[in-house]
Design a protein around this motif. Structure first.
Motif, PDB file in Angstrom:
ATOM      1  N   THR A  20     -20.048  37.319  -4.614  1.00  0.00           N
ATOM      2  CA  THR A  20     -20.722  38.391  -5.345  1.00  0.00           C
ATOM      3  C   THR A  20     -20.229  39.745  -4.863  1.00  0.00           C
ATOM      4  O   THR A  20     -19.563  39.859  -3.831  1.00  0.00           O
ATOM      5  CB  THR A  20     -22.257  38.277  -5.181  1.00  0.00           C
ATOM      6  OG1 THR A  20     -22.893  39.109  -6.146  1.00  0.00           O
ATOM      7  CG2 THR A  20     -22.700  38.671  -3.786  1.00  0.00           C
ATOM      8  N   CYS A  30     -10.683  39.107 -12.033  1.00  0.00           N
ATOM      9  CA  CYS A  30     -10.441  40.444 -12.572  1.00  0.00           C
ATOM     10  C   CYS A  30      -9.691  40.331 -13.893  1.00  0.00           C
ATOM     11  O   CYS A  30      -9.061  39.320 -14.203  1.00  0.00           O
ATOM     12  CB  CYS A  30      -9.678  41.309 -11.575  1.00  0.00           C
ATOM     13  SG  CYS A  30      -7.957  40.801 -11.289  1.00  0.00           S
ATOM     14  N   SER A  62     -25.578  45.148 -14.606  1.00  0.00           N
ATOM     15  CA  SER A  62     -25.571  43.742 -14.182  1.00  0.00           C
ATOM     16  C   SER A  62     -26.457  42.872 -15.066  1.00  0.00           C
ATOM     17  O   SER A  62     -26.861  41.786 -14.669  1.00  0.00           O
ATOM     18  CB  SER A  62     -26.025  43.640 -12.719  1.00  0.00           C
ATOM     19  OG  SER A  62     -25.124  44.313 -11.870  1.00  0.00           O
ATOM     20  N   ARG A 114     -20.150  44.737 -11.533  1.00  0.00           N
ATOM     21  CA  ARG A 114     -18.718  44.683 -11.809  1.00  0.00           C
ATOM     22  C   ARG A 114     -18.046  45.985 -11.384  1.00  0.00           C
ATOM     23  O   ARG A 114     -18.521  47.079 -11.679  1.00  0.00           O
ATOM     24  CB  ARG A 114     -18.482  44.432 -13.300  1.00  0.00           C
ATOM     25  CG  ARG A 114     -18.963  43.077 -13.781  1.00  0.00           C
ATOM     26  CD  ARG A 114     -18.846  42.937 -15.288  1.00  0.00           C
ATOM     27  NE  ARG A 114     -19.752  43.831 -16.010  1.00  0.00           N
ATOM     28  CZ  ARG A 114     -19.991  43.761 -17.318  1.00  0.00           C
ATOM     29  NH1 ARG A 114     -19.381  42.828 -18.047  1.00  0.00           N
ATOM     30  NH2 ARG A 114     -20.818  44.597 -17.904  1.00  0.00           N
ATOM     31  N   LYS A 136     -15.703  40.756 -20.997  1.00  0.00           N
ATOM     32  CA  LYS A 136     -15.793  40.273 -19.619  1.00  0.00           C
ATOM     33  C   LYS A 136     -17.176  39.667 -19.376  1.00  0.00           C
ATOM     34  O   LYS A 136     -18.161  40.068 -19.998  1.00  0.00           O
ATOM     35  CB  LYS A 136     -15.559  41.411 -18.612  1.00  0.00           C
ATOM     36  CG  LYS A 136     -14.298  42.221 -18.867  1.00  0.00           C
ATOM     37  CD  LYS A 136     -13.056  41.370 -18.777  1.00  0.00           C
ATOM     38  CE  LYS A 136     -11.808  42.186 -19.087  1.00  0.00           C
ATOM     39  NZ  LYS A 136     -10.601  41.343 -19.186  1.00  0.00           N
ATOM     40  N   ASN A 166      -8.757  37.509 -17.855  1.00  0.00           N
ATOM     41  CA  ASN A 166      -9.280  37.227 -16.530  1.00  0.00           C
ATOM     42  C   ASN A 166      -8.295  36.441 -15.677  1.00  0.00           C
ATOM     43  O   ASN A 166      -7.696  35.468 -16.120  1.00  0.00           O
ATOM     44  CB  ASN A 166     -10.595  36.446 -16.643  1.00  0.00           C
ATOM     45  CG  ASN A 166     -11.728  37.341 -17.110  1.00  0.00           C
ATOM     46  OD1 ASN A 166     -11.686  38.553 -16.927  1.00  0.00           O
ATOM     47  ND2 ASN A 166     -12.736  36.763 -17.729  1.00  0.00           N
ATOM     48  N   SER A 212     -20.971  50.042 -16.321  1.00  0.00           N
ATOM     49  CA  SER A 212     -21.226  48.605 -16.373  1.00  0.00           C
ATOM     50  C   SER A 212     -22.545  48.349 -15.671  1.00  0.00           C
ATOM     51  O   SER A 212     -22.780  48.878 -14.579  1.00  0.00           O
ATOM     52  CB  SER A 212     -20.100  47.851 -15.657  1.00  0.00           C
ATOM     53  OG  SER A 212     -20.481  46.523 -15.374  1.00  0.00           O
ATOM     54  N   GLY A 238     -21.777  40.338 -14.492  1.00  0.00           N
ATOM     55  CA  GLY A 238     -21.629  40.107 -13.056  1.00  0.00           C
ATOM     56  C   GLY A 238     -22.485  41.054 -12.257  1.00  0.00           C
ATOM     57  O   GLY A 238     -22.948  42.090 -12.765  1.00  0.00           O
ATOM     58  N   ASN A 259     -14.972  41.174 -11.086  1.00  0.00           N
ATOM     59  CA  ASN A 259     -16.293  40.539 -11.132  1.00  0.00           C
ATOM     60  C   ASN A 259     -16.414  39.587  -9.941  1.00  0.00           C
ATOM     61  O   ASN A 259     -15.653  38.628  -9.830  1.00  0.00           O
ATOM     62  CB  ASN A 259     -16.443  39.770 -12.446  1.00  0.00           C
ATOM     63  CG  ASN A 259     -17.854  39.273 -12.684  1.00  0.00           C
ATOM     64  OD1 ASN A 259     -18.640  39.106 -11.753  1.00  0.00           O
ATOM     65  ND2 ASN A 259     -18.192  39.018 -13.945  1.00  0.00           N
TER      66      ASN A 259
END
Length: 389
Positions: free
Chosen positions: A53, A381, A321, A351, A345, A37, A319, A348, A368
């Motif tokens: 967000t 990221c 949430s 994502r 990860k 990250n 992905s 989020g 994210n």
């Protein structure tokens, strides 16, 4: 997500490892080993609001570009009049700098909000806009919260500046109660010379919420509203369209379904999906539940891509949430073939997944933007390697 969870968010606002061996060029991972990250943005300590967000990225590669520039944007609440930030990375996401601020005409005063950004690069000329034009759409909400406005902006200089193009759809105030009439969550996709903006639509009195799209050939004039997922049960609320083309030529369309009946305790916004020959033809396609082989159902805020890596059929990656893990499928979306795998990860709010260049599809950049329900978040990221089948 246009769901009760999204209303909680709104309420809080108001308060590939390389090229083929025969290639003479070094691979991406030869030059930049996959990284964990990296922080793109953290709200400054002197800001009143520290949430971020709904991050989105675009790789500028649709008009012969070879410098692998990434752009990113997200939602937040800066002091004064809000804007959509545009950040740029020239090294595959390892470092980022602010490129510009995009102010939306429908969010023109302090207290207004810009939600649900989406970035896209045109692969061909549409109207007055040439291939390589960068498009930015978002849901702009005025300071009095009287309306929701899906607006489109364009950049002719690779994201350094943007101009207003058109307003795709206008809805009522941002309210996820059935009977309210907002629009939400735009995404963009070009297919056979027509550009579609897909979004969540609560304006149809037959449906608490549905998913729909409108198309254009010039970015200015928009066609009629066409349904993509409209449930016969009025109370069900499909939301958060994500569409990708798979290697077999078919398109997969995934979305959350608020108040889904399959597992209301663990998957209140169960992810469903459909497969069709055209991204404009999902309305009559079969609906399938995204349920992994371990019995876990993906829930809320999906993002789905297809990569050629991972096996002879490539890999569909979703992905959600709700889970840290990803859901992958090596069988072009066969409902019996979803497997839950570690992502490494953080969870989020939707994502973003981006296939990195020169990796044969094996390296995915995961961006994210943070969770909607937290007051202290950041945009980050990191890369993820696609597992083999």
């Amino acid at each position: 997500m246009v769901s009760n969870a999204a209303m909680v968010f709104y309420s809080l606002l108001v308060s590939l490892v390389g090229l083929a061996l025969a290639s003479p060029f070094p691979s991406w991972t030869d030059q930049h080993p996959a990284f964990g990250n990296v922080t793109i943005f953290t709200p400054p300590s002197n800001w009143s609001n520290h949430w971020t967000t709904y991050a989105r990225t675009v790789l500028l590669d649709q008009n012969g570009e070879t410098d692998d520039i990434l752009l990113a944007s997200w939602s937040f609440q800066p002091p004064g009049r809000t804007y959509a930030p545009i950040y740029q990375s020239k090294d595959g996401g390892l470092s980022w700098n602010e490129l510009t601020k995009v102010y939306f005409s429908a969010a023109d005063k302090p207290g207004s909000i810009i939600l649900q950004v989406f970035l896209y690069e045109l692969p061909q000329t549409l109207g007055a806009y040439p291939a390589g034009t960068v498009l930015l759409t978002a849901n702009a909400i005025p300071a009095n919260h009287s309306s929701t406005n899906i607006q489109l902006y364009a950049s002719l200089d690779k994201g350094h500046s943007f101009e207003y193009v058109s307003t795709v759809a206008v809805g009522g105030s941002p309210n996820t109660t059935n009977g309210a009439t907002p629009v939400w969550e735009p995404m963009i996709l070009l297919h056979e010379g027509e550009l579609g903006v897909f979004y969540s639509d609560s304006r149809d009195p037959k449906h608490g919420q549905k998913l729909a799209h409108q198309t254009t050939v010039d970015l200015v004039n928009w066609g009629e509203v066409v349904n993509d997922a409209a449930e016969a049960n009025y109370t069900l609320r499909p939301g958060m369209t994500t569409i990708t083309k798979m290697g077999n030529g078919k398109f997969i369309f995934s979305y959350e379904l608020a108040f889904a009946p399959e597992d209301p305790i663990n998957a209140a916004y169960a992810v469903h999906y459909r497969i069709a020959d055209s991204p404009f033809g999902f309305d009559q396609a079969e609906t399938m539940l995204l349920k992994a082989t371990d019995g876990i159902i993906a829930s809320s805020g999906p993002q789905t891509i297809w990569t050629p890596a991972g096996g002879p059929n490539g890999t569909v990656i979703t992905s959600d949430s709700h889970h840290f893990e990803f859901f992958i499928n090596h069988a072009y979306g066969d409902p019996s073939a979803w497997v839950k795998v570690e992502s490494g990860k953080g969870v989020g709010y939707t994502r973003d997944l981006r296939i990195m260049p020169n990796t044969a599809g094996k390296v995915i950049l995961v961006t994210n933007g943070g969770m909607y329900s937290r007051s202290e978040t950041m945009v980050s990221c990191g890369e993820w390697m696609v597992p083999a089948a």
